[in-house]
Design a protein around this motif. Sequence first.
Motif, PDB file in Angstrom:
ATOM      1  N   CYS A 157       0.740  -1.235   0.070  1.00  0.00           N
ATOM      2  CA  CYS A 157      -0.185  -0.046   0.020  1.00  0.00           C
ATOM      3  C   CYS A 157       0.892   1.158   0.116  1.00  0.00           C
ATOM      4  CB  CYS A 157      -0.894   0.008   1.164  1.00  0.00           C
ATOM      5  SG  CYS A 157      -1.887   1.352   1.382  1.00  0.00           S
ATOM      6  N   LEU A 161       1.048   4.183  -3.154  1.00  0.00           N
ATOM      7  CA  LEU A 161       0.833   5.401  -2.706  1.00  0.00           C
ATOM      8  C   LEU A 161       2.104   6.333  -3.137  1.00  0.00           C
ATOM      9  CD1 LEU A 161      -1.303   5.146   0.524  1.00  0.00           C
ATOM     10  CD2 LEU A 161      -2.268   6.009  -1.969  1.00  0.00           C
ATOM     11  N   TRP A 165       2.347   9.503  -5.827  1.00  0.00           N
ATOM     12  CA  TRP A 165       2.626  10.533  -5.349  1.00  0.00           C
ATOM     13  C   TRP A 165       3.954  11.217  -5.832  1.00  0.00           C
ATOM     14  CZ3 TRP A 165       6.772  12.643  -2.331  1.00  0.00           C
ATOM     15  CH2 TRP A 165       6.466  13.721  -1.841  1.00  0.00           C
TER      16      TRP A 165
END
Length: 240
Positions: A157, A161, A165
């Motif tokens: 996870c 992310l 980003w």
Amino acid sequence: MMMVTMVTTQLLNVQEVFRRLDPKVCAELLAPEVPKLGQDILDESFPSWLAQFPKTIFDGLPTETVKWIRLKNLRFLRGLTIGMQDNIDSLLSVKNCVINQMMQDRSLLGILFKKCGQAELDFLTNSGLWFGFLLGLIQMVVALFWDNPWSLSIGGCIVGLATNWLALKWIFEPVNPTKFGPFVLQGMFLKRQKEVAAEFSTFFAKNVLNSKELWNSILTDLETQPAFHKLFTAHLLKFV
């Protein structure tokens, strides 16, 4: 809607654009089409023998009379063009024109984003491999020293992310060129501002704000149709 509002308030002045049209040139371009249009309407509305009657009369008129009628036709079209330039804000809603087309063909917006942002879409695809690989190495080291059944889930996870980003930051920031030591940093998408602007304007000029779609909007938009009908009727009555 936000995109259209930005374009019409900050990038495009409809009044200024239509003022660039030369009424004389417009009249000369449209003049040959008026008799054809009138004949098409007669052919659709009346029996063939009656529809050809006005053409027969016109062909039998003296040359000077025909020239006079054509001159009046040019004046009518010049006057109509000037009248439209003076009242274009009430005759054309660019926002409605664009939104109606986008709603009719949902693929247009996707095509626009793909044309303008293809380089960034490719970067997102490719960067996921490299960022994911590097962060995955860190995750692997953590998994070796931290024996926890949740380490892979939580780590995956975080990696997902962080990858997105980093890619988005690289594309859109910094907004303005920023000097960092010997390097000048700026978001990838913003570096291509001229190229993107050219793609954006070309797409709109060819697919959305072309003459056919603008006229279609003027004639069919429920907000602008009454104003055009009123203006056209006034000039037509003067011509008749």
